[in-house]
Enzyme design. Structure first.
Site, mmCIF file in Angstrom:
data_model
loop_
_atom_site.group_PDB
_atom_site.id
_atom_site.type_symbol
_atom_site.label_atom_id
_atom_site.label_comp_id
_atom_site.label_asym_id
_atom_site.label_seq_id
_atom_site.Cartn_x
_atom_site.Cartn_y
_atom_site.Cartn_z
ATOM 1 N N TRP A 97 -21.544 -20.855 -1.487
ATOM 2 C CA TRP A 97 -21.411 -19.621 -0.702
ATOM 3 C C TRP A 97 -20.195 -18.812 -1.117
ATOM 4 O O TRP A 97 -20.279 -17.589 -1.242
ATOM 5 C CB TRP A 97 -21.427 -19.919 0.806
ATOM 6 C CG TRP A 97 -22.791 -20.386 1.214
ATOM 7 C CD1 TRP A 97 -23.135 -21.632 1.646
ATOM 8 C CD2 TRP A 97 -24.013 -19.625 1.156
ATOM 9 N NE1 TRP A 97 -24.492 -21.687 1.861
ATOM 10 C CE2 TRP A 97 -25.051 -20.480 1.576
ATOM 11 C CE3 TRP A 97 -24.330 -18.322 0.786
ATOM 12 C CZ2 TRP A 97 -26.388 -20.061 1.648
ATOM 13 C CZ3 TRP A 97 -25.651 -17.902 0.852
ATOM 14 C CH2 TRP A 97 -26.656 -18.765 1.279
ATOM 15 N N ASP A 123 -15.294 -16.838 5.604
ATOM 16 C CA ASP A 123 -16.730 -16.925 5.903
ATOM 17 C C ASP A 123 -16.945 -18.196 6.716
ATOM 18 O O ASP A 123 -17.001 -19.292 6.167
ATOM 19 C CB ASP A 123 -17.522 -16.969 4.584
ATOM 20 C CG ASP A 123 -19.006 -17.265 4.811
ATOM 21 O OD1 ASP A 123 -19.429 -17.357 5.985
ATOM 22 O OD2 ASP A 123 -19.726 -17.402 3.807
ATOM 23 N N LYS A 132 -26.473 -20.678 12.874
ATOM 24 C CA LYS A 132 -26.122 -22.096 12.924
ATOM 25 C C LYS A 132 -25.562 -22.496 14.284
ATOM 26 O O LYS A 132 -26.155 -23.303 14.975
ATOM 27 C CB LYS A 132 -25.175 -22.429 11.790
ATOM 28 C CG LYS A 132 -25.898 -22.263 10.437
ATOM 29 C CD LYS A 132 -24.962 -22.171 9.316
ATOM 30 C CE LYS A 132 -25.573 -21.806 7.984
ATOM 31 N NZ LYS A 132 -27.005 -21.694 7.857
HETATM 32 N N1 PMP Z 1 -22.142 -18.244 4.019
HETATM 33 C C1 PMP Z 1 -22.373 -19.496 4.454
HETATM 34 C C2 PMP Z 1 -21.219 -20.439 4.579
HETATM 35 C C3 PMP Z 1 -23.668 -19.874 4.795
HETATM 36 O O1 PMP Z 1 -23.908 -21.126 5.223
HETATM 37 C C4 PMP Z 1 -24.728 -18.947 4.670
HETATM 38 C C5 PMP Z 1 -26.144 -19.275 5.066
HETATM 39 N N2 PMP Z 1 -26.533 -20.532 5.129
HETATM 40 C C6 PMP Z 1 -24.441 -17.670 4.198
HETATM 41 C C7 PMP Z 1 -23.135 -17.347 3.893
HETATM 42 C C8 PMP Z 1 -25.510 -16.639 4.045
HETATM 43 O O2 PMP Z 1 -25.866 -16.251 5.300
HETATM 44 P P1 PMP Z 1 -27.058 -15.234 5.594
HETATM 45 O O3 PMP Z 1 -28.304 -15.925 5.198
HETATM 46 O O4 PMP Z 1 -26.926 -15.011 7.065
HETATM 47 O O5 PMP Z 1 -26.801 -14.007 4.799
#
Ligand code: PMP
Length: 377
Positions: A120, A189, A213
């Protein structure tokens, strides 16, 4: 007039709530406590006696505005967010914030500092590069993202607009055990870790998280931004992504994800009723402890992450023989232990122990793992 929203949204009495929570199907719950789902089901066709669902009323109606205010106030209490910060309810997921962060915080050409510790933060880094020169402060890609690079070895750029990192990498199960020190605003994040334990919001310039989550359903993104960082957006920033715009309009520049905000409000109430973040942290530590203890005591299951940086929330593990993965997943499904397949980018297994996964479910998972090892190990 109907009573104020906070009177109507109060969760059911603790005993009922805990009963329904504990009675949730083993490991089925991921993001939403059963008590919250039952409550929303009961209100689905007749909310506040209005004869319609919350999804059908205007986002500018008195009733919905009260929900949004209630959600924000409860989140502020849970995280002890001071008035120095704006709380925004946006859309586009955490991924949209990968772009919104540089657009809102940098002038064109201004460098940003980014730490890469997993899939991520790597994505955030790639998206940041579309808008700004990115200084890669440190990366643990060479260690397959199983470690957090030592802060003493980070290569910071003193002129950076901010430092971005991901405190909990959802896919790799790698978590920072500390908050990095930073002279420039720290941007985190927190998609997979927000509300799982207390944090000191004052250490951050910006915190953002996709809701799906620990907060509620997908479709809502929470951004907590220090007010002095507002008003810096580049002129080309889409107005839907401009934090100042959202703050000035109580997150109602355009239609917000009303149902997701309503459910998030119920989840916040549930968490507050449970005792808040200190209590959920204790529960989360017990849950994760049980699973890691089992994995560490076994020769059959293993977790690749350095011990001090293991995630409290996302526990990846592999079996001694990858050939058994399919059998494992089939048997787990049959035992109602769902969602255990690791992310497609890394394979193996992953148990995500979000707030709504109760301790009984983790016990059931541990029993299943022990029996699986006995039969196949
Ligand atoms: N950052 C993290 C730490 C995540 O776990 C996720 C999704 N699992 C995201 C970003 C991306 O999130 P989204 O699908 O809501 O764009």
């Amino acid at each position: 007039p109907p009573p104020p929203f906070f009177l109507m949204i109060r969760p059911p009495p603790r005993s009922t709530l805990l009963y329904s929570w504990a009675a949730s199907d083993v490991y089925k719950r991921q993001a939403l406590p059963l008590g919250v789902l039952n409550r929303s089901r009961a209100e689905m066709t007749d909310w506040l006696g209005l004869g319609v669902s919350v999804m059908e009323v205007s986002h500018r109606s008195r009733e919905f505005v009260a929900v949004a205010k209630h959600a924000e106030a409860t989140l502020r209490r849970l995280l002890a967010i001071s008035d120095d910060y704006a709380v925004l309810f946006l859309q586009g997921g955490a991924s949209a914030q990968f772009s919104a962060v540089p657009l809102n915080l940098t002038a064109a050409g201004q460098v940003i500092d980014q730490v890469v510790t997993g899939q991520w933060s790597k994505k955030a880094h790639a998206e940041g590069e579309r808008y700004s020169p990115v200084n890669l402060v440190a990366s643990s890609a060479d260690q397959q993202f199983t470690t957090v690079p030592e802060a003493s070895e980070w290569q910071r750029d003193p002129s950076a607009a901010y430092l971005h990192y991901c405190p909990n990498e959802t896919i790799g199960g790698l978590a920072f055990s500390y908050v990095p020190e930073s002279e420039v605003p720290l941007v985190a994040d927190m998609s997979s870790t927000i509300l799982s334990q207390p944090i000191d919001v004052d250490q951050f310039g910006v915190i953002y998280a996709g809701a799906q989550k620990n907060i509620g359903p997908a479709g809502l993104t929470v951004v907590i931004v220090r007010r002095d960082l507002l008003g810096r957006a580049r002129s080309e920033t889409p107005s839907t992504m401009n934090w100042q715009n959202a703050a000035d309009n109580d997150s109602m520049h355009n239609t917000p994800p009303t149902f997701a905000i309503y459910l998030a409000a119920l989840v916040f109430d549930w968490l507050e009723e449970l005792g808040g973040l200190t209590v959920i942290e204790e529960i989360n530590r017990r849950k994760a402890g049980k699973l890691y203890d089992l994995i560490d005591a076994s020769d059959f299951f293993s977790n690749p992450v350095e011990v001090k940086s293991r995630s409290l929330i996302n526990v990846p593990f592999t079996l001694a023989e990858a050939a058994l993965d399919d059998v494992f997943l089939q048997e787990a499904d049959a035992a109602q232990l769902l969602n255990l397949k690791g992310h497609r980018s890394v394979g193996g297994m992953r148990a995500s122990l979000y707030n709504a996964v109760d301790e009984a479910s983790v016990d059931a998972l541990c029993d299943f793992l022990r029996h699986f090892e006995q039969r196949h190990g």
